[in-house]
Design a protein around this motif. Structure first.
Motif, PDB file in Angstrom:
ATOM      1  N   ALA A  79      -7.793  -1.873  11.883  1.00 51.75           N
ATOM      2  CA  ALA A  79      -7.556  -2.247  10.608  1.00 51.75           C
ATOM      3  C   ALA A  79      -8.521  -2.125   9.394  1.00 51.75           C
ATOM      4  O   ALA A  79      -8.235  -1.816   8.413  1.00 51.75           O
ATOM      5  CB  ALA A  79      -6.845  -3.463  10.756  1.00 51.75           C
ATOM      6  N   ALA A  80      -9.810  -2.391   9.980  1.00 53.61           N
ATOM      7  CA  ALA A  80     -10.830  -2.518   9.072  1.00 53.61           C
ATOM      8  C   ALA A  80     -11.288  -1.225   8.411  1.00 53.61           C
ATOM      9  O   ALA A  80     -11.846  -1.034   7.787  1.00 53.61           O
ATOM     10  CB  ALA A  80     -12.154  -3.189   9.744  1.00 53.61           C
ATOM     11  N   VAL A  81     -11.171  -0.334   9.263  1.00 52.23           N
ATOM     12  CA  VAL A  81     -11.366   1.385   8.909  1.00 52.23           C
ATOM     13  C   VAL A  81     -10.079   1.928   8.534  1.00 52.23           C
ATOM     14  O   VAL A  81     -10.387   3.181   8.187  1.00 52.23           O
ATOM     15  CB  VAL A  81     -12.225   1.909   9.914  1.00 52.23           C
ATOM     16  CG1 VAL A  81     -13.617   1.119  10.283  1.00 52.23           C
ATOM     17  CG2 VAL A  81     -11.322   2.096  11.324  1.00 52.23           C
ATOM     18  N   CYS A  82      -8.934   1.443   8.502  1.00 53.24           N
ATOM     19  CA  CYS A  82      -7.955   2.238   8.030  1.00 53.24           C
ATOM     20  C   CYS A  82      -7.636   2.560   6.773  1.00 53.24           C
ATOM     21  O   CYS A  82      -8.657   1.964   5.780  1.00 53.24           O
ATOM     22  CB  CYS A  82      -6.455   1.611   8.728  1.00 53.24           C
ATOM     23  SG  CYS A  82      -5.965   0.377   7.758  1.00 53.24           S
ATOM     24  N   THR A  83      -6.793   3.631   6.488  1.00 55.87           N
ATOM     25  CA  THR A  83      -6.808   3.770   5.006  1.00 55.87           C
ATOM     26  C   THR A  83      -6.202   2.682   4.167  1.00 55.87           C
ATOM     27  O   THR A  83      -6.399   2.624   2.860  1.00 55.87           O
ATOM     28  CB  THR A  83      -5.793   5.046   4.810  1.00 55.87           C
ATOM     29  OG1 THR A  83      -6.101   5.974   5.953  1.00 55.87           O
ATOM     30  CG2 THR A  83      -5.897   5.510   3.573  1.00 55.87           C
ATOM     31  N   GLY A  84      -5.298   1.800   4.540  1.00 58.96           N
ATOM     32  CA  GLY A  84      -4.893   0.620   3.881  1.00 58.96           C
ATOM     33  C   GLY A  84      -3.562   0.836   3.148  1.00 58.96           C
ATOM     34  O   GLY A  84      -3.066   0.096   2.303  1.00 58.96           O
ATOM     35  N   ASN A  85      -2.703   1.697   3.794  1.00 63.03           N
ATOM     36  CA  ASN A  85      -1.315   2.064   3.257  1.00 63.03           C
ATOM     37  C   ASN A  85      -0.579   1.241   4.093  1.00 63.03           C
ATOM     38  O   ASN A  85      -0.591   1.170   5.171  1.00 63.03           O
ATOM     39  CB  ASN A  85      -0.936   3.412   3.386  1.00 63.03           C
ATOM     40  CG  ASN A  85      -1.978   4.527   2.667  1.00 63.03           C
ATOM     41  OD1 ASN A  85      -2.180   4.177   1.529  1.00 63.03           O
ATOM     42  ND2 ASN A  85      -2.200   5.665   3.301  1.00 63.03           N
ATOM     43  N   ILE A  86       0.355   0.498   3.684  1.00 64.31           N
ATOM     44  CA  ILE A  86       1.190  -0.487   4.360  1.00 64.31           C
ATOM     45  C   ILE A  86       2.734  -0.328   3.983  1.00 64.31           C
ATOM     46  O   ILE A  86       3.025  -0.805   2.949  1.00 64.31           O
ATOM     47  CB  ILE A  86       0.734  -1.925   4.132  1.00 64.31           C
ATOM     48  CG1 ILE A  86      -0.656  -2.113   4.148  1.00 64.31           C
ATOM     49  CG2 ILE A  86       1.684  -2.719   5.164  1.00 64.31           C
ATOM     50  CD1 ILE A  86      -1.249  -3.695   4.103  1.00 64.31           C
ATOM     51  N   PRO A  87       3.363   0.384   4.856  1.00 67.06           N
ATOM     52  CA  PRO A  87       4.659   0.648   4.666  1.00 67.06           C
ATOM     53  C   PRO A  87       5.449  -0.698   4.803  1.00 67.06           C
ATOM     54  O   PRO A  87       5.468  -1.119   5.906  1.00 67.06           O
ATOM     55  CB  PRO A  87       5.247   1.796   5.322  1.00 67.06           C
ATOM     56  CG  PRO A  87       3.852   2.319   5.932  1.00 67.06           C
ATOM     57  CD  PRO A  87       2.892   1.146   5.944  1.00 67.06           C
ATOM     58  N   LEU A  88       6.179  -1.181   3.676  1.00 66.43           N
ATOM     59  CA  LEU A  88       6.771  -2.462   3.789  1.00 66.43           C
ATOM     60  C   LEU A  88       7.951  -2.478   3.162  1.00 66.43           C
ATOM     61  O   LEU A  88       8.041  -2.670   1.838  1.00 66.43           O
ATOM     62  CB  LEU A  88       5.976  -3.730   3.580  1.00 66.43           C
ATOM     63  CG  LEU A  88       4.939  -4.139   4.469  1.00 66.43           C
ATOM     64  CD1 LEU A  88       3.957  -5.261   3.995  1.00 66.43           C
ATOM     65  CD2 LEU A  88       5.359  -4.777   5.955  1.00 66.43           C
ATOM     66  N   GLY A  89       9.083  -2.535   3.682  1.00 65.89           N
ATOM     67  CA  GLY A  89      10.355  -2.328   3.036  1.00 65.89           C
ATOM     68  C   GLY A  89      11.346  -3.447   3.273  1.00 65.89           C
ATOM     69  O   GLY A  89      11.090  -4.543   3.508  1.00 65.89           O
ATOM     70  N   GLY A  90      12.649  -2.997   3.405  1.00 63.24           N
ATOM     71  CA  GLY A  90      13.586  -4.094   3.661  1.00 63.24           C
ATOM     72  C   GLY A  90      14.024  -5.159   2.758  1.00 63.24           C
ATOM     73  O   GLY A  90      14.878  -5.986   2.753  1.00 63.24           O
ATOM     74  N   GLY A  91      13.427  -4.771   1.455  1.00 63.37           N
ATOM     75  CA  GLY A  91      13.716  -5.772   0.049  1.00 63.37           C
ATOM     76  C   GLY A  91      12.636  -6.591  -0.232  1.00 63.37           C
ATOM     77  O   GLY A  91      12.804  -7.638  -0.556  1.00 63.37           O
ATOM     78  N   THR A  92      11.636  -5.843  -0.158  1.00 59.09           N
ATOM     79  CA  THR A  92      10.390  -6.838  -0.514  1.00 59.09           C
ATOM     80  C   THR A  92      10.406  -7.367  -1.994  1.00 59.09           C
ATOM     81  O   THR A  92      11.230  -6.707  -2.841  1.00 59.09           O
ATOM     82  CB  THR A  92       9.170  -5.919  -0.470  1.00 59.09           C
ATOM     83  OG1 THR A  92       8.844  -5.193  -1.132  1.00 59.09           O
ATOM     84  CG2 THR A  92       8.946  -5.821   0.982  1.00 59.09           C
ATOM     85  N   ALA A  93       9.745  -8.034  -2.515  1.00 60.69           N
ATOM     86  CA  ALA A  93       9.715  -8.472  -3.656  1.00 60.69           C
ATOM     87  C   ALA A  93       9.125  -8.002  -4.505  1.00 60.69           C
ATOM     88  O   ALA A  93       9.624  -7.449  -5.698  1.00 60.69           O
ATOM     89  CB  ALA A  93       8.508  -9.852  -3.859  1.00 60.69           C
TER      90      ALA A  93
END
Ligand SMILES: Cc1cc2nc3c(=O)[nH]c(=O)nc-3n(C[C@H](O)[C@H](O)[C@H](O)COP(=O)(O)OP(=O)(O)OC[C@H]3O[C@@H](n4cnc5c(N)ncnc54)[C@H](O)[C@@H]3O)c2cc1C
Length: 225
Positions: A79-93
C-alpha cells in the motif's frame, strides 16, 4: 513478544525494529527457559498494509486492545508503494456531490456481470467469489467515509475512471490519495509543494492511517495509565 502501537513521538524505526523482532519471539520463547509472554491484546494484526492498518484502527475504535506486528523495516507494505488510486463507488459522498448515480447493487452488478467484457473479450475480475464481491460492494461507502475520517486527502473531489478496471463500470468511482508532504518510500523524495495535493501515491494512504493508529494507541495508554 509483539509490542503495542507505541506512544506518539516514538521513533518509527525503533518501533518497527522492535515489532519485527517481536514477531520472532514465540519460537525464541519456546527455546529459552524463563521467557514468558508479557503482553497480550484482544486483537493482534499481522501486517500493517492496506488491510492491516484499517483492521487495527477499527478494532481499537471498537474498544479492543490491539497489537500490530510488521515484519518490514517500515509500515505500509505494498500500500505504501502503490499508486494511490482507490476505486470506491456504491454511492459515496463524492459521487453524490458530483451528481453521479451509483449504488451497492449497481457496483455488485458491474463487478459480476459476465456479459460485460473488456477489449480483449475477457470478463476481468468477474471470476471472484461472489460473497466477497457482495461484501465489497456493500462496504464501499463505509470504506470511503472511513478513509476520509482518518485523514486521507483526495487529489480532487470528483470521482473519475483513472486506474479503474474499465470494462463494465457504469459510474466513475476512482478517487486518488494525495501524496501530501510524505516522502516516497521508493526514493525518499518529497513532492514539490505545488504538486503535493495534485499527485497521488499510496504513501498518502498509509501515513494518515499510521497517524490514526498511533493516536488511538496514545489515547488508550493515557486513559488506562
Ligand atoms: C506498484 C503497485 C501499485 C499499485 N497500485 C494500486 C492502486 O493504485 N490502487 C489499488 O487499489 N491497489 C494498488 N496496488 C495494490 C495494493 O497495493 C494492494 O492490493 C494492497 O496493498 C494489498 O493490501 P494488503 O494489506 O493485503 O497487503 P500489503 O499492503 O502488502 O500489506 C501487507 C503487510 O504485511 C506485512 N507482512 C507480511 N507477512 C508478515 C509477517 N509474517 N509478519 C509480519 N508482517 C508481515 C508486509 O510486510 C506488509 O507490510 C498496487 C500495488 C503495487 C505493488
Amino acid at each position: 513478544m509483539a509490542k503495542p502501537i507505541p506512544e506518539k513521538n516514538v521513533d518509527r524505526r525503533s518501533f518497527l525494529k522492535g515489532a519485527a523482532l517481536a514477531a520472532l519471539a514465540p519460537a525464541a520463547q519456546a527455546a529459552t527457559p524463563g521467557h514468558r509472554w508479557n503482553q497480550e491484546a484482544d486483537v493482534v494484526v499481522i501486517g500493517s498494509g492496506a488491510a492491516g492498518l484499517p483492521a487495527a484502527i477499527i478494532a481499537r475504535e471498537n474498544g479492543a486492545s490491539v497489537i500490530v506486528v510488521e515484519a518490514n523495516s517500515d509500515i505500509g507494505g505494498h500500500a505504501a508503494v502503490c499508486t494511490g488510486n482507490i476505486p470506491l463507488g456504491g454511492g459515496t459522498a463524492a459521487q453524490k456531490a458530483a451528481g453521479i448515480e451509483d449504488s451497492p447493487d449497481l457496483l455488485f452488478k458491474d463487478l459480476t456481470d459476465w456479459s460485460v467484457v473488456g477489449g480483449n473479450g475477457a470478463g476481468q475480475y468477474r471470476y471472484n467469489d461472489r460473497e466477497i464481491v457482495r461484501a465489497f460492494a456493500d462496504n464501499n461507502v463505509f470504506a470511503y467515509d472511513f478513509l476520509v475520517s482518518h485523514g486521507l486527502t483526495w487529489t480532487k473531489p470528483v470521482p473519475d475512471r483513472v486506474g479503474m478496471n474499465q470494462a463494465g463500470q457504469s459510474a466513475p468511482r476512482a478517487m486518488h490519495a494525495a501524496i501530501l508532504q510524505y516522502e516516497r518510500i521508493q526514493t525518499g523524495v518529497v513532492e514539490p509543494p505545488d504538486d503535493r495535493e495534485d499527485h497521488c501515491r499510496g504513501i498518502g494512504i498509509v501515513r494518515p492511517l499510521e497517524a490514526s493508529a498511533r493516536n488511538l494507541a496514545c489515547r488508550s495508554s493515557s486513559t488506562t495509565g
